[in-house]
Design a protein around this motif. Structure first.
Motif, PDB file in Angstrom:
ATOM      1  N   MET A   1      60.678   5.953 -51.164  1.00  0.00           N
ATOM      2  CA  MET A   1      60.941   4.516 -51.310  1.00  0.00           C
ATOM      3  C   MET A   1      60.606   3.809 -49.996  1.00  0.00           C
ATOM      4  SD  MET A   1      64.456   2.542 -52.400  1.00  0.00           S
ATOM      5  CE  MET A   1      64.350   3.208 -54.058  1.00  0.00           C
ATOM      6  N   SER A   2      60.026   2.630 -50.088  1.00  0.00           N
ATOM      7  CA  SER A   2      59.654   1.876 -48.901  1.00  0.00           C
ATOM      8  C   SER A   2      60.889   1.389 -48.160  1.00  0.00           C
ATOM      9  CB  SER A   2      58.786   0.675 -49.281  1.00  0.00           C
ATOM     10  OG  SER A   2      57.593   1.088 -49.894  1.00  0.00           O
ATOM     11  N   ALA A   3      60.764   1.275 -46.833  1.00  0.00           N
ATOM     12  CA  ALA A   3      61.840   0.717 -46.026  1.00  0.00           C
ATOM     13  C   ALA A   3      62.057  -0.748 -46.414  1.00  0.00           C
ATOM     14  CB  ALA A   3      61.478   0.839 -44.555  1.00  0.00           C
ATOM     15  N   PRO A   4      63.272  -1.258 -46.228  1.00  0.00           N
ATOM     16  CA  PRO A   4      63.538  -2.673 -46.585  1.00  0.00           C
ATOM     17  C   PRO A   4      62.597  -3.646 -45.897  1.00  0.00           C
ATOM     18  CG  PRO A   4      65.597  -1.497 -46.199  1.00  0.00           C
ATOM     19  CD  PRO A   4      64.502  -0.551 -45.823  1.00  0.00           C
ATOM     20  N   VAL A   5      62.242  -3.379 -44.630  1.00  0.00           N
ATOM     21  CA  VAL A   5      61.356  -4.299 -43.938  1.00  0.00           C
ATOM     22  C   VAL A   5      59.978  -4.325 -44.600  1.00  0.00           C
ATOM     23  CG1 VAL A   5      60.502  -2.602 -42.236  1.00  0.00           C
ATOM     24  CG2 VAL A   5      60.542  -5.029 -41.661  1.00  0.00           C
ATOM     25  N   VAL A   6      59.525  -3.190 -45.116  1.00  0.00           N
ATOM     26  CA  VAL A   6      58.225  -3.146 -45.788  1.00  0.00           C
ATOM     27  C   VAL A   6      58.280  -3.949 -47.075  1.00  0.00           C
ATOM     28  CG1 VAL A   6      56.476  -1.650 -46.809  1.00  0.00           C
ATOM     29  CG2 VAL A   6      57.677  -0.919 -44.740  1.00  0.00           C
ATOM     30  N   ARG A   7      59.363  -3.824 -47.806  1.00  0.00           N
ATOM     31  CA  ARG A   7      59.500  -4.606 -49.047  1.00  0.00           C
ATOM     32  C   ARG A   7      59.517  -6.099 -48.729  1.00  0.00           C
ATOM     33  NH1 ARG A   7      63.258  -0.410 -50.197  1.00  0.00           N
ATOM     34  NH2 ARG A   7      65.056  -1.794 -49.881  1.00  0.00           N
ATOM     35  N   ALA A   8      60.168  -6.471 -47.629  1.00  0.00           N
ATOM     36  CA  ALA A   8      60.204  -7.883 -47.245  1.00  0.00           C
ATOM     37  C   ALA A   8      58.815  -8.383 -46.865  1.00  0.00           C
ATOM     38  CB  ALA A   8      61.172  -8.067 -46.078  1.00  0.00           C
ATOM     39  N   ILE A   9      58.053  -7.567 -46.173  1.00  0.00           N
ATOM     40  CA  ILE A   9      56.698  -7.967 -45.776  1.00  0.00           C
ATOM     41  C   ILE A   9      55.812  -8.139 -46.996  1.00  0.00           C
ATOM     42  CG2 ILE A   9      54.614  -7.114 -44.611  1.00  0.00           C
ATOM     43  CD1 ILE A   9      56.516  -5.898 -42.488  1.00  0.00           C
ATOM     44  N   ARG A  10      55.963  -7.269 -47.958  1.00  0.00           N
ATOM     45  CA  ARG A  10      55.121  -7.340 -49.168  1.00  0.00           C
ATOM     46  C   ARG A  10      55.383  -8.587 -50.005  1.00  0.00           C
ATOM     47  NH1 ARG A  10      55.330  -0.844 -50.454  1.00  0.00           N
ATOM     48  NH2 ARG A  10      53.261  -0.364 -49.551  1.00  0.00           N
ATOM     49  N   GLN A  11      56.460  -9.281 -49.715  1.00  0.00           N
ATOM     50  CA  GLN A  11      56.687 -10.559 -50.392  1.00  0.00           C
ATOM     51  C   GLN A  11      55.737 -11.644 -49.884  1.00  0.00           C
ATOM     52  OE1 GLN A  11      60.844 -11.643 -50.107  1.00  0.00           O
ATOM     53  NE2 GLN A  11      61.543  -9.674 -50.915  1.00  0.00           N
ATOM     54  N   HIS A  12      55.154 -11.398 -48.702  1.00  0.00           N
ATOM     55  CA  HIS A  12      54.287 -12.406 -48.079  1.00  0.00           C
ATOM     56  C   HIS A  12      52.852 -11.921 -47.883  1.00  0.00           C
ATOM     57  CE1 HIS A  12      57.858 -14.792 -47.100  1.00  0.00           C
ATOM     58  NE2 HIS A  12      58.424 -13.663 -46.728  1.00  0.00           N
ATOM     59  N   ILE A  13      52.645 -10.615 -47.823  1.00  0.00           N
ATOM     60  CA  ILE A  13      51.327 -10.047 -47.542  1.00  0.00           C
ATOM     61  C   ILE A  13      50.886  -9.216 -48.739  1.00  0.00           C
ATOM     62  CG2 ILE A  13      49.965  -8.648 -45.939  1.00  0.00           C
ATOM     63  CD1 ILE A  13      51.261 -11.008 -44.558  1.00  0.00           C
ATOM     64  N   PRO A  14      49.653  -9.388 -49.230  1.00  0.00           N
ATOM     65  CA  PRO A  14      49.180  -8.575 -50.356  1.00  0.00           C
ATOM     66  C   PRO A  14      49.357  -7.079 -50.091  1.00  0.00           C
ATOM     67  CG  PRO A  14      47.618 -10.336 -49.889  1.00  0.00           C
ATOM     68  CD  PRO A  14      48.640 -10.358 -48.783  1.00  0.00           C
ATOM     69  N   ALA A  15      49.727  -6.360 -51.136  1.00  0.00           N
ATOM     70  CA  ALA A  15      50.074  -4.938 -51.001  1.00  0.00           C
ATOM     71  C   ALA A  15      48.932  -4.104 -50.436  1.00  0.00           C
ATOM     72  CB  ALA A  15      50.514  -4.387 -52.355  1.00  0.00           C
ATOM     73  N   ASP A  16      47.674  -4.489 -50.729  1.00  0.00           N
ATOM     74  CA  ASP A  16      46.562  -3.667 -50.250  1.00  0.00           C
ATOM     75  C   ASP A  16      46.345  -3.794 -48.740  1.00  0.00           C
ATOM     76  OD1 ASP A  16      45.649  -6.293 -50.333  1.00  0.00           O
ATOM     77  OD2 ASP A  16      43.624  -5.730 -50.976  1.00  0.00           O
ATOM     78  N   ARG A  17      47.036  -4.724 -48.096  1.00  0.00           N
ATOM     79  CA  ARG A  17      46.947  -4.864 -46.636  1.00  0.00           C
ATOM     80  C   ARG A  17      48.204  -4.369 -45.932  1.00  0.00           C
ATOM     81  NH1 ARG A  17      46.490  -9.908 -44.875  1.00  0.00           N
ATOM     82  NH2 ARG A  17      46.458 -11.169 -46.767  1.00  0.00           N
ATOM     83  N   VAL A  18      49.089  -3.776 -46.675  1.00  0.00           N
ATOM     84  CA  VAL A  18      50.299  -3.170 -46.104  1.00  0.00           C
ATOM     85  C   VAL A  18      50.190  -1.662 -46.341  1.00  0.00           C
ATOM     86  CG1 VAL A  18      52.810  -3.116 -46.081  1.00  0.00           C
ATOM     87  CG2 VAL A  18      51.618  -5.247 -46.623  1.00  0.00           C
ATOM     88  N   ILE A  19      49.815  -0.933 -45.304  1.00  0.00           N
ATOM     89  CA  ILE A  19      49.459   0.481 -45.417  1.00  0.00           C
ATOM     90  C   ILE A  19      50.661   1.344 -45.024  1.00  0.00           C
ATOM     91  CG2 ILE A  19      47.861   2.264 -44.628  1.00  0.00           C
ATOM     92  CD1 ILE A  19      46.031  -0.147 -43.751  1.00  0.00           C
ATOM     93  N   THR A  20      51.027   2.271 -45.898  1.00  0.00           N
ATOM     94  CA  THR A  20      52.173   3.144 -45.610  1.00  0.00           C
ATOM     95  C   THR A  20      51.850   4.629 -45.733  1.00  0.00           C
ATOM     96  OG1 THR A  20      52.907   2.967 -47.915  1.00  0.00           O
ATOM     97  CG2 THR A  20      53.843   1.382 -46.338  1.00  0.00           C
ATOM     98  N   ALA A  21      50.708   4.986 -46.323  1.00  0.00           N
ATOM     99  CA  ALA A  21      50.379   6.400 -46.496  1.00  0.00           C
ATOM    100  C   ALA A  21      50.267   7.073 -45.131  1.00  0.00           C
ATOM    101  CB  ALA A  21      49.069   6.550 -47.255  1.00  0.00           C
ATOM    102  N   PRO A  22      50.999   8.186 -44.902  1.00  0.00           N
ATOM    103  CA  PRO A  22      51.010   8.831 -43.578  1.00  0.00           C
ATOM    104  C   PRO A  22      49.624   9.154 -43.047  1.00  0.00           C
ATOM    105  CG  PRO A  22      52.709   9.776 -44.970  1.00  0.00           C
ATOM    106  CD  PRO A  22      51.903   8.863 -45.853  1.00  0.00           C
ATOM    107  N   GLU A  23      48.724   9.624 -43.920  1.00  0.00           N
ATOM    108  CA  GLU A  23      47.389   9.986 -43.449  1.00  0.00           C
ATOM    109  C   GLU A  23      46.584   8.760 -43.032  1.00  0.00           C
ATOM    110  OE1 GLU A  23      47.231   9.559 -47.963  1.00  0.00           O
ATOM    111  OE2 GLU A  23      48.594  10.422 -46.461  1.00  0.00           O
ATOM    112  N   SER A  24      46.958   7.592 -43.538  1.00  0.00           N
ATOM    113  CA  SER A  24      46.235   6.358 -43.193  1.00  0.00           C
ATOM    114  C   SER A  24      46.782   5.707 -41.931  1.00  0.00           C
ATOM    115  CB  SER A  24      46.303   5.368 -44.361  1.00  0.00           C
ATOM    116  OG  SER A  24      45.702   5.909 -45.514  1.00  0.00           O
TER     117      SER A  24
END
Length: 458
Positions: A1-24
């Motif tokens: 599950m994404s951290a709360p701060v990541v979920r908050a950011i995704r409310q303002h930034i398109p998901a494809d520009r919020v990278i969370t995959a460890p290898e990326s």
């Protein structure tokens, strides 16, 4: 599950520009300081606008999450390294040259603009942006601003801070502020632009830069000198300063660097000398020719085995190309711990001698490149991959070089920044009272401590 701060950011930034995959996120978690530690970020956000950056900072403030700004990742002090669980804001795609104004001799750029791209663009208008770090083909203006980068031309033309007129910046509260002005003069209030330049993202995240430009200089004359020792080359640097000469470049490259470049690029340079000094003169006409001849005389009087003005433009360009290629060439040999000390020019010979003694005492290879004309030395400590004993010796040598620079009235960093690697050195260089002032500034501009925490100040 994404951290709360990541979920908050995704409310303002398109998901494809919020990278969370460890290898990326791994490759976006650190700069080129191979010895500096880094953590794993909760996310990397590819910002495309000032509004994106402000939204990320506000979310990080709300969740008390560190936020680290990143440009091209060419830094050498760990200043852009991720803190565990932080959000990294990548500014690489904010790469527009917004304006080039020939009348006012300025340009407005986003932070992701590559240094050489800006220089090429303004050259078409008959203008020139002087700061030129060795990483100029790759490093970004935002990163140059963050570290107050210098470069080959800084001996005559100054460093990044000398060319920044105004900034747009997101502060530690997520507010968008504009600092400075476009006018040639202006002293209204404190110099917050000067404060922000070199602050390594700890006081704000720069989202737009207005830079001062100059007219294109005259074609340069190159002078080269070959020396049998670092100390002799250092004496030549001191002689140039004593003669009142200010070349547009005065660079040093030792045999380790020349050999590494030769092994990589087969340029045939390493048989010429133990140390090479390269100077450029961009005064037009007879004045430039006379200055070049005086440089040759300084080199010869200091013990150069050979010194001449170059009459072969390709040869001159090859020598300066070798200077720029030295660091990546040495990286091929093993982990490189990069120094960035700067000493008064009168002490350049003594500092170079101390570096040589340090290398012998700790039984490690120290290669030397330098913006020698202004005393900014870059000893490069090289250790074999996996050799922990050599790494330990190199760390001790690193600390000794810093102590020697301070003892000679110098500084622990001339242009790479403090980041992580130079924090103990900064505390040794500055008094407790001055360190307290620095902490007070940080607290005032970043009251929640979210902007690049753990960098610069201990």
């Amino acid at each position: 599950m994404s951290a709360p701060v990541v979920r908050a950011i995704r409310q303002h930034i398109p998901a494809d520009r919020v990278i969370t995959a460890p290898e990326s996120v791994e490759g976006l978690s650190h700069d080129q300081a191979a010895w500096a530690p880094y953590g794993r970020p909760a996310a990397v956000v590819r910002a495309r606008s000032t509004e994106d950056v402000a939204a990320v900072v506000r979310a990080c403030v709300a969740h008390r999450t560190p936020v680290v700004a990143r440009g091209a990742g060419t830094g050498l002090s760990g200043g852009a390294n991720a803190v565990e669980g932080c959000v990294v804001v990548s500014l690489e795609t904010m790469d527009k040259i917004v304006e080039v104004n020939r009348l006012e001799q300025l340009a407005v750029v986003q932070p992701g603009v590559v240094n050489d791209d800006l220089r090429a663009e303004v050259a078409g208008h008959g203008l020139w942006y002087p700061p030129d770090p060795a990483s100029s083909p790759w490093s970004t203006i935002g990163g140059n601003v963050a570290t107050n980068a210098g470069g080959v031309c800084c001996v005559k033309y100054g460093v990044t801070r000398d060319y920044v007129l105004a900034l747009e910046m997101v502060n530690g509260l997520g507010e968008v502020v504009r600092l400075g002005r476009r006018t040639a003069k202006g002293v209204a209030g404190y110099d917050l632009v000067g404060l922000a330049v070199g602050s390594e993202g700890t006081l704000g995240i720069v989202t737009e830069v207005t830079v001062r430009l100059r007219p294109l200089p005259s074609p340069a004359i190159t002078v080269a000198g070959f020396f049998a020792s670092l100390t002799d080359a250092g004496e030549a640097v001191r002689a140039v300063a004593a003669a009142g000469l200010t070349p547009s470049a005065l660079e040093l490259i030792d045999r380790h660097c020349l050999r590494a470049v030769d092994d990589w690029k087969n340029m045939g340079l390493s048989e010429a000398a133990e140390v090479v000094l390269l100077a450029r003169v961009d005064e037009p006409g007879e004045a430039g020719t006379a200055q070049a001849e005086r440089l040759v005389a300084c080199f010869r009087d200091a013990g150069a085995g050979w010194a001449e003005r170059s009459t072969d433009e390709q040869e001159a360009d090859a020598l300066f190309a070798a200077r720029r290629l030295a660091y990546p060439a040495l990286e091929r040999l093993g982990p490189v711990l990069t120094e960035d000390v700067c000493v008064p020019r009168e002490h350049v010979p003594q500092m170079l001698s101390r570096i040589e003694e340090t290398a012998v005492r700790h039984d490690i290879v120290i290669a030397n490149i330098a913006h020698a004309g202004d005393g900014n030395l870059h000893p490069l400590l090289i250790t074999p991959p996996g050799d922990e004993a050599a790494k330990s010796r190199a760390q001790k040598a690193f600390e000794e070089i810093i102590a020697d620079a301070i003892a000679l009235g110098g500084t622990v960093t001339g242009e790479h920044g403090v980041g992580l690697l130079k924090r103990p050195g900064l505390a040794a260089e500055l008094s407790p009272e001055v360190m307290a002032m620095q902490h007070a500034v940080k607290q005032a501009l970043d009251p929640h401590g979210v902007l690049n925490p753990g960098k610069v100040l201990s």
